[in-house]
Design an enzyme around this catalytic site. Structure first.
Site, PDB file in Angstrom:
ATOM      1  N   HIS A 136       0.833  -1.207   0.000  1.00 42.97           N
ATOM      2  CA  HIS A 136       0.000   0.000   0.000  1.00 42.97           C
ATOM      3  C   HIS A 136       0.869   1.258   0.000  1.00 42.97           C
ATOM      4  CE1 HIS A 136      -3.576   2.416   1.257  1.00 42.97           C
ATOM      5  NE2 HIS A 136      -2.663   3.119   1.895  1.00 42.97           N
ATOM      6  N   GLU A 137       1.912   1.280   0.822  1.00 42.85           N
ATOM      7  CA  GLU A 137       2.767   2.464   0.912  1.00 42.85           C
ATOM      8  C   GLU A 137       3.618   2.641  -0.341  1.00 42.85           C
ATOM      9  OE1 GLU A 137       2.200   4.604   3.044  1.00 42.85           O
ATOM     10  OE2 GLU A 137       0.973   3.429   4.415  1.00 42.85           O
ATOM     11  N   GLU A 199      -6.523   6.664  -1.646  1.00 40.89           N
ATOM     12  CA  GLU A 199      -6.383   5.532  -0.715  1.00 40.89           C
ATOM     13  C   GLU A 199      -6.862   4.239  -1.361  1.00 40.89           C
ATOM     14  OE1 GLU A 199      -5.181   4.870   2.517  1.00 40.89           O
ATOM     15  OE2 GLU A 199      -4.080   6.646   1.897  1.00 40.89           O
TER      16      GLU A 199
END
Length: 266
Positions: A136-137, A199
């Site tokens: 995700h990062e 996101e």
């Protein structure tokens, strides 16, 4: 009036020229700030933070964060290079740090500077769970969400008619706007204020990136379920102002078939 018309046309042309596409998802985004300026500012902010942040004393967990992060970053770089997009990550200098803190958190700075807090490890539970977080990062970095956020901030603060002035004085303005966009401020903010769209995109890309690295994306929903439980069903700090847990998990399950196409550990 004629000057204003010319200005508006010029601003529109600039916005068109500044349009880019996010790798893999193909979403169009406006990037008004150069990569070099974003990286210079973010590195300054990151260096200031990392000098004062207490590093984890747990050598095993520190090594695991580094291992998983590098594995995902290497897989992503290989994919980018093999698909004619190597220039998008050519200036990245990946760094993965584990910080001593009970906070359930992680964050990413442009150029591949990623920090994980010890408090999230009981929820990741294992290497694959950690890959969900780091995928995700890494996705935030590759999708240039910070650059996009800074560009949005510029448009919001100055308005379309003042865009020319903002860009003429870009270097001075970026210092001010960057501190807001990066969400650092006096306490560093730790999580960048990404929009819900960004996101969810990071979730989607994160699934694909962890798959490229050989981590099973089918474990991602379980991680987010544990995050939800740890926060008592509310939105945890890690996802503050972001999509609800239910929305996030629903989207992850919808994106699984696509992610499994990239899964190297079948």
């Amino acid at each position: 009036m004629k000057y204003l018309s010319y200005f508006i046309v010029a601003a529109m042309l600039l916005l068109v020229a500044a349009c880019s596409s996010v790798p893999v998802t193909g979403r169009k985004q406006v990037l008004l700030v150069s990569d070099s300026e974003v990286l210079t500012l973010s590195l300054q902010q990151y260096d200031e933070y990392i000098k004062s942040a207490p590093k984890s004393a747990n050598a095993k967990n520190t090594a695991l964060v580094e291992k998983v992060g590098r594995r995902i970053a290497n897989a992503v770089e290989t994919y980018m290079n093999n698909n004619g997009m190597g220039d998008l990550v050519a200036n990245f200098s990946w760094e993965f740090n584990l910080i001593k803190s009970d906070e359930v958190n992680a964050f990413c700075m442009p150029g591949g500077k990623i920090v994980v807090y010890e408090g999230i490890l009981p929820i990741t539970q294992d290497e694959t769970g950690l890959a969900v977080v780091l995928g995700h990062e890494v996705a935030h970095a590759v999708a240039k969400h910070s650059n996009e956020r800074m560009s949005q901030q510029m448009l919001t603060e100055y308005g379309s008619q003042a865009l020319g002035m903002a860009l003429d004085k870009q270097s001075a303005q970026i210092q001010q706007i960057g501190s807001v966009a990066f969400g650092l401020g006096s306490q560093y903010g730790v999580t960048l204020p990404f929009s819900r769209k960004q996101e969810l995109e990071a979730d989607e890309l994160g699934l694909i990136f962890m798959s490229m690295a050989g981590y099973d994306p089918r474990q991602a929903a379980s991680f987010w379920e544990r995050m939800s439980a740890a926060s008592g069903g509310g939105v945890p700090e890690f996802t503050s102002t972001h999509p609800s847990d239910a929305t996030r998990i629903k989207k992850i399950n919808e994106n699984l078939p696509k992610a499994l196409e990239y899964y190297t550990g079948k």
